[in-house]
Write a protein that holds these residues in place. Structure first.
Motif, PDB file in Angstrom:
ATOM      1  N   GLN A 145       4.376 -77.478  -0.572  1.00  0.00           N
ATOM      2  CA  GLN A 145       5.605 -76.818  -0.992  1.00  0.00           C
ATOM      3  C   GLN A 145       6.340 -77.681  -2.015  1.00  0.00           C
ATOM      4  O   GLN A 145       6.332 -78.899  -1.943  1.00  0.00           O
ATOM      5  N   TRP A 150       2.809 -74.811  -6.456  1.00  0.00           N
ATOM      6  CA  TRP A 150       3.659 -73.931  -5.651  1.00  0.00           C
ATOM      7  C   TRP A 150       4.666 -73.222  -6.552  1.00  0.00           C
ATOM      8  O   TRP A 150       4.913 -72.023  -6.402  1.00  0.00           O
ATOM      9  N   ARG A 154       4.739 -69.316  -7.105  1.00  0.00           N
ATOM     10  CA  ARG A 154       5.969 -68.614  -6.723  1.00  0.00           C
ATOM     11  C   ARG A 154       6.538 -67.844  -7.902  1.00  0.00           C
ATOM     12  O   ARG A 154       7.089 -66.745  -7.741  1.00  0.00           O
TER      13      ARG A 154
END
Length: 291
Positions: A145, A150, A154
């Motif tokens: 994360q 990530w 995202r």
């Protein structure tokens, strides 16, 4: 030769090798070396790097292999992977760990403090009284994360939310929608993308956030919230230094809570310098065992 150590810092984007005797060093850089993502390709990059390092220093690889070596590599998830790699590489004396200890040592040196490292992958670490503790770094499937990959992943997910009308579109979301030729193009491209390729989209997000793009800023805020939560759960308290490292790590500074922003400090060095320090410590252990 008696004073030399060999250090390697390998990540999902690049692998750096150094030969050092404290007074001077030789350094080379090759491609990605994540031994879990692609073991054979990582071995090939390491072999290429060793050959280039030996050529630069004027030392045969066979002699280079006799130098005490410390390797901090992404994807070393336990002793089995480390032992498999040690069996393939030519070193007589080698210690192989994941890339977290060298990043922590490089950032803090001997100081107490915390590190939030966000490169292609991510992890958090603390050091107190010379003893390290780590959290995260479990790879793109189950973790990482706030890492660059990530952020890139995202961003594409948020663009799909914009296309569905669930959240308001922004200049960045429209740009990515055009770049991938629509929502179906995003889904198709994402199904084939590697962590490094996802990570390559992170600069689009950081640059857009700097211009006030709402979607981009929400992504960085989500990453910063994760980092702040994990730092507190690891024991961070007011006044203890925090280093943000890695390619995207420093971009979270403005999104952290104010009390954390006030203790942000520049790293003492980089992961390769940390690997060199750990290589010297390993060399001392080898010499002690010989005695």
């Amino acid at each position: 030769m008696d004073n030399l150590v060999l250090a390697i810092d390998g990540g999902g984007t690049r692998c750096r090798l150094a030969l050092s005797d404290r007074a001077r060093s030789w350094r080379v850089e090759v491609g990605s070396a994540n031994v879990s993502t692609d073991f054979d390709a990582s071995c090939a990059e390491l072999s290429q790097g060793l050959a280039a390092l030996g050529q630069q220093a004027g030392i045969d690889v066979a002699d280079l292999a006799k130098v005490p070596a410390y390797l901090g590599l992404a994807g070393v998830t336990g002793p089995a992977v480390a032992d498999r790699l040690a069996a393939v590489l030519p070193f007589t004396h080698v210690r192989i760990e994941d890339d977290r200890p060298s990043a922590l040592r490089g950032a803090l040196g001997p100081r107490d403090g915390f590190v939030a490292h966000c490169g292609t992958g991510s992890f958090l670490a603390m050091q107190q009284g010379g003893k390290p503790r780590f959290a995260g770094g479990w790879g793109p499937v189950l973790g990482d994360q706030a890492s660059a990959q990530w952020v890139g992943k995202r961003a594409l997910s948020e663009v799909l939310e914009c296309a569905d009308g669930v959240i308001a579109s922004s200049e960045m979301s429209e740009h990515l929608l055009r770049r991938f030729e629509g929502a179906t193009g995003i889904v198709k491209a994402a199904s084939r993308m590697s962590p490094t390729e996802f990570g390559a989209l992170a600069p689009v997000v950081t640059q857009s956030a700097g211009k006030g793009d709402t979607v981009a800023m929400s992504i960085l805020q989500a990453g910063a919230d994760y980092l702040a939560d994990r730092l507190k759960k690891m024991g961070w308290i007011l006044g203890v230094p925090i280093c943000l490292t890695g390619g995207i790590g420093p971009h979270y500074a403005a999104f952290l809570p104010k009390d954390m922003q006030q203790v942000l400090t520049q790293p003492s060095g980089d992961p390769l310098s940390g690997a060199i320090a750990l290589a010297h410590a390993f060399k001392e252990e080898v010499e002690h065992e010989r005695c």
